[in-house]
Design an enzyme around this catalytic site. Structure first.
Site, short mmCIF file in Angstrom:
data_model
loop_
_atom_site.label_atom_id
_atom_site.label_comp_id
_atom_site.label_asym_id
_atom_site.label_seq_id
_atom_site.Cartn_x
_atom_site.Cartn_y
_atom_site.Cartn_z
N ASN A 1 43.66 41.08 40.68
CA ASN A 1 42.19 41.39 40.67
C ASN A 1 41.47 40.20 40.18
O ASN A 1 41.55 39.88 39.01
CB ASN A 1 41.64 42.56 40.11
CG ASN A 1 40.33 42.65 39.98
OD1 ASN A 1 39.28 41.93 40.56
ND2 ASN A 1 39.64 43.73 39.30
N TRP A 2 41.06 39.33 41.15
CA TRP A 2 40.25 38.06 40.39
C TRP A 2 39.19 38.14 39.64
O TRP A 2 38.66 37.15 39.02
CB TRP A 2 40.49 36.83 41.54
CG TRP A 2 41.64 36.43 42.15
CD1 TRP A 2 43.03 36.98 42.16
CD2 TRP A 2 41.84 35.29 42.86
NE1 TRP A 2 43.88 36.16 42.76
CE2 TRP A 2 43.20 35.02 43.35
CE3 TRP A 2 40.87 34.18 43.54
CZ2 TRP A 2 43.68 34.25 44.28
CZ3 TRP A 2 41.34 33.30 44.39
CH2 TRP A 2 42.89 33.18 44.72
N LYS A 3 38.47 39.20 40.00
CA LYS A 3 37.12 39.59 39.45
C LYS A 3 36.36 38.22 40.01
O LYS A 3 36.39 37.59 40.84
CB LYS A 3 37.09 39.55 38.01
CG LYS A 3 38.16 40.88 37.59
CD LYS A 3 38.22 41.16 36.26
CE LYS A 3 39.05 42.12 35.75
NZ LYS A 3 39.04 42.82 34.38
N HIS B 1 36.57 50.35 40.29
CA HIS B 1 37.01 49.65 39.21
C HIS B 1 36.05 49.96 38.06
O HIS B 1 34.93 50.12 38.38
CB HIS B 1 36.76 48.18 39.40
CG HIS B 1 37.81 47.39 38.33
ND1 HIS B 1 37.07 47.12 37.11
CD2 HIS B 1 38.82 46.74 38.10
CE1 HIS B 1 37.86 46.37 36.36
NE2 HIS B 1 38.94 46.48 36.77
N GLU C 1 34.77 48.39 35.90
CA GLU C 1 33.61 47.38 35.54
C GLU C 1 32.58 47.86 36.66
O GLU C 1 31.37 47.65 36.55
CB GLU C 1 33.96 46.03 36.15
CG GLU C 1 34.88 45.61 34.55
CD GLU C 1 35.73 44.36 35.01
OE1 GLU C 1 35.69 44.10 35.86
OE2 GLU C 1 36.55 44.29 34.00
N GLU D 1 44.01 52.69 35.10
CA GLU D 1 43.46 51.77 34.35
C GLU D 1 42.52 52.26 33.23
O GLU D 1 41.57 52.57 33.12
CB GLU D 1 42.85 50.70 35.02
CG GLU D 1 43.19 50.17 36.23
CD GLU D 1 42.76 48.88 36.67
OE1 GLU D 1 43.37 47.87 36.28
OE2 GLU D 1 41.39 48.56 36.90
N GLY E 1 41.42 44.03 29.98
CA GLY E 1 40.92 42.64 29.25
C GLY E 1 40.90 42.64 27.87
O GLY E 1 40.22 41.92 27.38
N SER F 1 45.68 44.80 30.81
CA SER F 1 46.61 43.86 30.04
C SER F 1 48.05 43.61 30.36
O SER F 1 49.00 43.49 29.50
CB SER F 1 46.28 44.07 28.67
OG SER F 1 44.97 43.95 28.33
N GLY G 1 44.44 41.92 35.81
CA GLY G 1 43.31 41.18 35.99
C GLY G 1 43.41 39.64 35.21
O GLY G 1 44.18 38.75 36.22
N GLY G 2 43.48 39.38 34.03
CA GLY G 2 43.68 38.34 33.54
C GLY G 2 44.87 37.52 33.88
O GLY G 2 44.55 36.36 34.29
C1 PEP Z 1 41.64 44.96 35.58
O1 PEP Z 1 40.51 44.53 35.58
O2 PEP Z 1 41.71 45.72 36.54
C2 PEP Z 1 42.53 44.66 34.77
C3 PEP Z 1 43.75 45.49 34.73
O3 PEP Z 1 42.58 43.67 33.68
P1 PEP Z 1 43.46 42.96 32.64
O4 PEP Z 1 44.70 42.74 33.43
O5 PEP Z 1 42.79 41.70 32.40
O6 PEP Z 1 43.46 43.94 31.59
#
Ligand code: PEP
Length: 249
Positions: A9-11, A94, A96, A166, A172, A212, A233-234
């Site tokens: 997920n590039w956000k 998600h 967010e 999640e 994040g 993460s 994500g990251g």
């Molecule tokens: C996400 O936003 O779906 C996510 C899992 O982010 P991260 O891997 O950065 O925690």
């Protein structure tokens, strides 16, 4: 046997030039893998990504979809538009979107139904907040969310969709759920699906872990019995670390 599915997920990251750079790096270094791989760039990069991904074996997903089909909904993007841009997956709900856009289980449920009706696969996100975990209500929250987001979706469709567990406190933050915490949550989610449908249906549902995930912890998470992939994500923003997770799978 469920497939392993790794989604990035590039956000709100990467313009068109950066999209090309990241996808070309992924394509150049990606080894043959039995894991299914999906990238979810921002809307503006979808079509460019789709063209670049042709023949790569990497699928394309969007990060959200409108509940509406067309018309006066400024800023929204419809499922038909996502399809025409080359998407086969859509992330819905998600944390967010829940946090910043007030999306509820009911809205997420409608979005999941819309995606399925259009022939795409929703990646439906659920997860408890830190406060909920500390209050000891994680199981109740996950049961309520799973029940709410799947409401009215027939078993045949539930078997096609992906659930992403999640924990909000792990997104994040660099704090990953331990493999035991993650497996316990996944087992619970699968048991809720078994109660709502049947154990046969529950056994078919791919449940990803997100929060993460990085190359260093991917293997221990992905080898848990009920963890069938990762929503990243990251660590998906750099080809090396995303490939490290794919290779761990
Ligand atoms: C996400 O936003 O779906 C996510 C899992 O982010 P991260 O891997 O950065 O925690």
């Amino acid at each position: 046997m469920r497939p392993i599915v790794i989604a990035g997920n590039w956000k709100m990251n990467n313009d068109i030039a950066q999209t090309a750079e990241l996808i070309n790096a992924l394509k150049a270094a990606k080894k043959t893998s039995s894991a299914a791989v999906i990238v979810c760039p921002p809307f503006t990069s979808l079509q460019a990504a789709s063209l670049l991904l042709a023949g790569s074996g990497i699928a394309l997903g969007a990060q959200d979809v409108s509940l509406h089909d067309s018309g006066a909904y400024t800023g929204e993007v419809s499922l038909a538009m996502l399809k025409s841009a080359g998407c086969s997956y859509v992330i819905v709900g998600h944390s967010e979107r829940r946090q910043y856009h007030g999306e509820t289980d009911a809205v997420i449920n409608q979005k999941a139904k819309k995606v399925l009706a259009g022939g795409l696969i929703p990646i439906v996100c659920i997860g408890e907040t830190l406060q909920e975990r500390e209050q000891g209500v994680t199981a109740t929250v996950l049961t309520t969310q799973t029940t709410g987001v799947l409401a009215g979706i027939p078993a045949a469709d539930v078997e096609k969709l992906i659930v992403a567990y999640e924990p909000v406190w792990a997104i994040g933050t660099g704090k990953t759920a331990t493999k035991e915490q993650a497996e316990e949550a996944h087992r619970l989610i699968r048991s809720v699906i078994a109660k709502l449908y049947s154990s046969g249906t529950a056994e078919k549902v791919v449940i990803q872990y997100g929060g993460s995930v990085k190359p260093e912890n991917a293997k221990e998470l992905l080898t848990q019995k009920n963890i069938d992939g990762a929503l990243v994500g990251g660590a998906c923003l750099k080809a090396d670390s995303f490939l490290g997770i794919i290779n761990a799978a």
